[in-house]
Design a protein around this motif. Structure first.
Motif, mmCIF file in Angstrom:
data_model
loop_
_atom_site.group_PDB
_atom_site.id
_atom_site.type_symbol
_atom_site.label_atom_id
_atom_site.label_comp_id
_atom_site.label_asym_id
_atom_site.label_seq_id
_atom_site.Cartn_x
_atom_site.Cartn_y
_atom_site.Cartn_z
ATOM 1 N N VAL A 1 0.831 -1.210 0.000
ATOM 2 C CA VAL A 1 0.000 0.000 0.000
ATOM 3 C C VAL A 1 0.860 1.254 0.000
ATOM 4 O O VAL A 1 0.508 2.271 -0.617
ATOM 5 N N ASN A 2 2.003 1.196 0.654
ATOM 6 C CA ASN A 2 2.853 2.378 0.786
ATOM 7 C C ASN A 2 3.762 2.617 -0.405
ATOM 8 O O ASN A 2 4.565 3.554 -0.388
ATOM 9 N N SER A 3 3.677 1.797 -1.433
ATOM 10 C CA SER A 3 4.545 1.964 -2.599
ATOM 11 C C SER A 3 3.715 1.894 -3.878
ATOM 12 O O SER A 3 2.529 1.602 -3.841
ATOM 13 N N GLY A 4 4.346 2.189 -5.011
ATOM 14 C CA GLY A 4 3.670 2.053 -6.296
ATOM 15 C C GLY A 4 3.361 3.397 -6.939
ATOM 16 O O GLY A 4 3.232 4.438 -6.281
ATOM 17 N N GLU A 5 3.217 3.364 -8.276
ATOM 18 C CA GLU A 5 2.978 4.575 -9.047
ATOM 19 C C GLU A 5 1.495 4.840 -9.301
ATOM 20 O O GLU A 5 1.089 5.965 -9.507
ATOM 21 N N ARG A 6 0.683 3.786 -9.311
ATOM 22 C CA ARG A 6 -0.750 3.936 -9.579
ATOM 23 C C ARG A 6 -1.509 4.087 -8.268
ATOM 24 O O ARG A 6 -1.074 3.636 -7.216
ATOM 25 N N PRO A 7 -2.702 4.741 -8.324
ATOM 26 C CA PRO A 7 -3.547 4.782 -7.125
ATOM 27 C C PRO A 7 -3.975 3.380 -6.720
ATOM 28 O O PRO A 7 -4.067 2.475 -7.551
ATOM 29 N N LEU A 8 -4.257 3.231 -5.438
ATOM 30 C CA LEU A 8 -4.746 1.950 -4.941
ATOM 31 C C LEU A 8 -6.187 1.743 -5.396
ATOM 32 O O LEU A 8 -7.009 2.670 -5.373
ATOM 33 N N LEU A 9 -6.490 0.519 -5.843
ATOM 34 C CA LEU A 9 -7.868 0.199 -6.219
ATOM 35 C C LEU A 9 -8.706 0.155 -4.942
ATOM 36 O O LEU A 9 -8.483 -0.682 -4.077
ATOM 37 N N ARG A 10 -9.689 1.054 -4.841
ATOM 38 C CA ARG A 10 -10.518 1.121 -3.628
ATOM 39 C C ARG A 10 -11.989 1.310 -4.017
ATOM 40 O O ARG A 10 -12.289 1.744 -5.099
#
Length: 260
Positions: free
Chosen positions: A251-260
């Motif tokens: 959750v704390n990493s990545g370039e795209r928004p989290l799918l929510r």
């Protein structure tokens, strides 16, 4: 045991075939291709290079492996595809090489099942023990963890990440990062629908581990607070659960928004 090449197949000079490799009718293997021991190519498969394929893989037929990336920025630079061991690629699977801007390599791990018409685009990284059902599609730069299931006709947007043990339902279109253990179902775009509990049980996760993952899911998707509030709750749960720590790191990493 020497490689067996059907008389109608074309294996270009420079290609390296390991012991026991089988190249079926009307296949084409490029000059910069390395195929590991015991791998078989069924009829009408093409493998372009630079591509390195490990041991014991099975390409059933009409697969197009190691083709140029479908990216207008590609200018013929040297990029590659790397495939591990023990994978199965069913009919009409396509896997493209990487791009210079995306790290230069597409990589597939071990023991994956790629069913008919699956597409893995340039610069994707796929882990181990995944199942991609018919017509599942990864756009460019997608990262997929271990033990992930993509159901039929699922599609993943470029640069998204799918965490380990996630399950994406039939026809779901994923346009955000899917955390580990989460199950996604189709509703216009894919929406979270609980955790992949059945898959976790099959892989030996005990009741306590699954209960902690369920608490983490509720904190992230059910409690209704902000993402920062969800992170704080996950951090509390993560103190007693390595699985939740893995989810929190995702959750704390990545370039795209989290799918929510």
């Amino acid at each position: 045991m020497a490689a067996v090449v059907h008389p109608s197949a074309v294996v270009e000079p420079g290609a390296r075939l390991g012991d026991g490799v089988s190249v079926g009718p009307f296949c084409h293997v490029g000059s910069e291709v390395e195929i590991g021991d015991g791998t078989s190519l069924g009829p009408h498969c093409s493998v372009a290079g630079p591509t390195r394929i490990g041991r014991g893989n099975r390409f059933v037929g009409h697969c197009a492996i190691g083709g140029e990336p479908q990216d207008k920025k590609f200018q013929g630079e040297r990029v590659e595809l790397v495939i591990g061991d023990g994978n199965t690629f069913r009919e009409f699977v396509t896997v493209n090489r990487g791009t210079a801007g995306g790290g230069g390599v597409t990589r597939i791990g071990d023991r994956n099942w790629m069913l008919a018409y699956v597409h893995v685009a340039h610069d994707c990284i796929v882990g181990n023990d995944c199942v991609f059902s018919n017509n599942a599609t990864l756009a460019g730069h997608v990262t997929v963890g271990d033990h992930v299931i993509l159901s039929g006709f699922a599609g993943v947007h470029q640069f998204c990440r799918i965490g380990s043990h996630a399950f994406v339902g039939m026809g779901a279109f994923v346009n955000g990062d899917v955390p580990p253990f989460v199950m996604v179902a189709q509703q216009d775009y894919g929406k979270p629908r609980g955790i992949n509990a059945e898959g976790l049980k099959r892989r030996g996760f005990g009741p306590e581990r699954i209960a902690a993952i369920k608490r983490a899911y509720r904190a992230l998707y059910v409690a209704g607070g902000s993402l920062d509030e969800a992170r704080a709750k996950l951090a509390d749960i993560a103190g007693d659960s390595e699985d939740v720590r893995l989810l929190l790191e995702f959750v704390n990493s990545g370039e795209r928004p989290l799918l929510r």
